[in-house]
Design a protein around this motif. Sequence first.
Motif, PDB file in Angstrom:
ATOM      1  N   SER A  19       0.870  -1.126  -0.228  1.00  0.00           N
ATOM      2  CA  SER A  19      -0.038   0.143   0.037  1.00  0.00           C
ATOM      3  C   SER A  19       0.899   1.228   0.143  1.00  0.00           C
ATOM      4  O   SER A  19       0.464   2.281  -0.552  1.00  0.00           O
ATOM      5  CB  SER A  19      -0.989   0.035   1.198  1.00  0.00           C
ATOM      6  N   LEU A  20       1.760   1.172   0.756  1.00  0.00           N
ATOM      7  CA  LEU A  20       2.854   2.288   0.713  1.00  0.00           C
ATOM      8  C   LEU A  20       3.275   2.504  -0.658  1.00  0.00           C
ATOM      9  O   LEU A  20       3.668   3.839  -0.991  1.00  0.00           O
ATOM     10  CB  LEU A  20       3.875   2.214   1.800  1.00  0.00           C
ATOM     11  N   ILE A  21       3.968   1.536  -1.138  1.00  0.00           N
ATOM     12  CA  ILE A  21       4.527   1.582  -2.682  1.00  0.00           C
ATOM     13  C   ILE A  21       3.511   2.144  -3.619  1.00  0.00           C
ATOM     14  O   ILE A  21       3.649   2.942  -4.522  1.00  0.00           O
ATOM     15  CB  ILE A  21       5.149   0.368  -2.771  1.00  0.00           C
ATOM     16  N   MET A  22       2.341   1.492  -3.378  1.00  0.00           N
ATOM     17  CA  MET A  22       1.203   1.756  -4.493  1.00  0.00           C
ATOM     18  C   MET A  22       0.788   3.386  -4.172  1.00  0.00           C
ATOM     19  O   MET A  22       0.667   4.129  -5.118  1.00  0.00           O
ATOM     20  CB  MET A  22       0.379   0.962  -4.337  1.00  0.00           C
ATOM     21  N   GLY A  23       0.685   3.802  -3.006  1.00  0.00           N
ATOM     22  CA  GLY A  23       0.475   5.261  -2.705  1.00  0.00           C
ATOM     23  C   GLY A  23       1.587   6.202  -3.210  1.00  0.00           C
ATOM     24  O   GLY A  23       1.194   7.182  -3.772  1.00  0.00           O
ATOM     25  N   ALA A  24       2.730   5.714  -3.208  1.00  0.00           N
ATOM     26  CA  ALA A  24       3.883   6.551  -3.705  1.00  0.00           C
ATOM     27  C   ALA A  24       3.750   6.668  -5.550  1.00  0.00           C
ATOM     28  O   ALA A  24       3.917   7.772  -5.893  1.00  0.00           O
ATOM     29  CB  ALA A  24       5.165   6.199  -3.257  1.00  0.00           C
ATOM     30  N   GLY A  25       3.541   5.760  -5.683  1.00  0.00           N
ATOM     31  CA  GLY A  25       3.402   5.602  -7.346  1.00  0.00           C
ATOM     32  C   GLY A  25       2.308   6.410  -7.937  1.00  0.00           C
ATOM     33  O   GLY A  25       2.198   7.069  -8.871  1.00  0.00           O
ATOM     34  N   ILE A  26       1.070   6.194  -7.053  1.00  0.00           N
ATOM     35  CA  ILE A  26      -0.269   6.749  -7.610  1.00  0.00           C
ATOM     36  C   ILE A  26      -0.236   8.375  -7.278  1.00  0.00           C
ATOM     37  O   ILE A  26      -0.894   9.111  -8.079  1.00  0.00           O
ATOM     38  CB  ILE A  26      -1.487   6.196  -7.128  1.00  0.00           C
ATOM     39  N   SER A  27       0.594   8.636  -6.509  1.00  0.00           N
ATOM     40  CA  SER A  27       0.414  10.349  -6.101  1.00  0.00           C
ATOM     41  C   SER A  27       0.939  11.210  -7.069  1.00  0.00           C
ATOM     42  O   SER A  27       0.690  12.423  -7.261  1.00  0.00           O
ATOM     43  CB  SER A  27       1.531  10.318  -4.846  1.00  0.00           C
ATOM     44  N   SER A  28       1.730  10.687  -8.144  1.00  0.00           N
ATOM     45  CA  SER A  28       1.902  11.480  -9.171  1.00  0.00           C
ATOM     46  C   SER A  28       1.040  11.492 -10.209  1.00  0.00           C
ATOM     47  O   SER A  28       0.982  12.408 -11.365  1.00  0.00           O
ATOM     48  CB  SER A  28       3.357  10.955  -9.948  1.00  0.00           C
ATOM     49  N   LEU A  29      -0.237  10.892 -10.293  1.00  0.00           N
ATOM     50  CA  LEU A  29      -0.989  10.767 -11.356  1.00  0.00           C
ATOM     51  C   LEU A  29      -1.941  12.017 -11.466  1.00  0.00           C
ATOM     52  O   LEU A  29      -2.106  12.592 -12.536  1.00  0.00           O
ATOM     53  CB  LEU A  29      -2.286   9.753 -11.163  1.00  0.00           C
ATOM     54  N   PHE A  30      -2.234  12.542 -10.188  1.00  0.00           N
ATOM     55  CA  PHE A  30      -3.075  13.995 -10.446  1.00  0.00           C
ATOM     56  C   PHE A  30      -2.307  15.252 -10.936  1.00  0.00           C
ATOM     57  O   PHE A  30      -2.532  15.808 -11.941  1.00  0.00           O
ATOM     58  CB  PHE A  30      -3.482  14.321  -8.715  1.00  0.00           C
ATOM     59  N   PRO A  31      -0.964  15.388 -10.558  1.00  0.00           N
ATOM     60  CA  PRO A  31      -0.179  16.516 -11.023  1.00  0.00           C
ATOM     61  C   PRO A  31       0.240  16.230 -12.406  1.00  0.00           C
ATOM     62  O   PRO A  31       0.212  16.954 -13.488  1.00  0.00           O
ATOM     63  CB  PRO A  31       1.240  16.394 -10.296  1.00  0.00           C
TER      64      PRO A  31
END
Length: 109
Positions: A19-31
């Motif tokens: 979940s931590l790794i996925m959150g770090a990866g998905i966090s760049s989607l919005f910008p």
Amino acid sequence: DIILTPFANNYEWALWLGSLIMGAGISSLFPSMFTNSAEVINVTPLVTSSFTIASCLGALCVPSISGYFLNDYPKVILYSNVICTIFIIGTFIVICKLKTNYLNKDCEC
């Protein structure tokens, strides 16, 4: 996905790490979505608020739906993860194609 799919069903540490790794990866989607959109359309405050509302609704839907089925079907987290990944990849491909077509239409070289 690499950690969540095989190990999250049996190990709690894998669930947290995945979940931590996925959150770090998905966090760049919005910008990234915002930057790509700014190249194609005029980003106004209305467009910005629409992106923010859509992002929030998307962030609320998956946990709510997964949580509803979690007691009866524990692997629903893995299935929703795979479905979201496929949806994100498909959306990225469509956006890249549309952006390429739009930018090529403007440049008649």
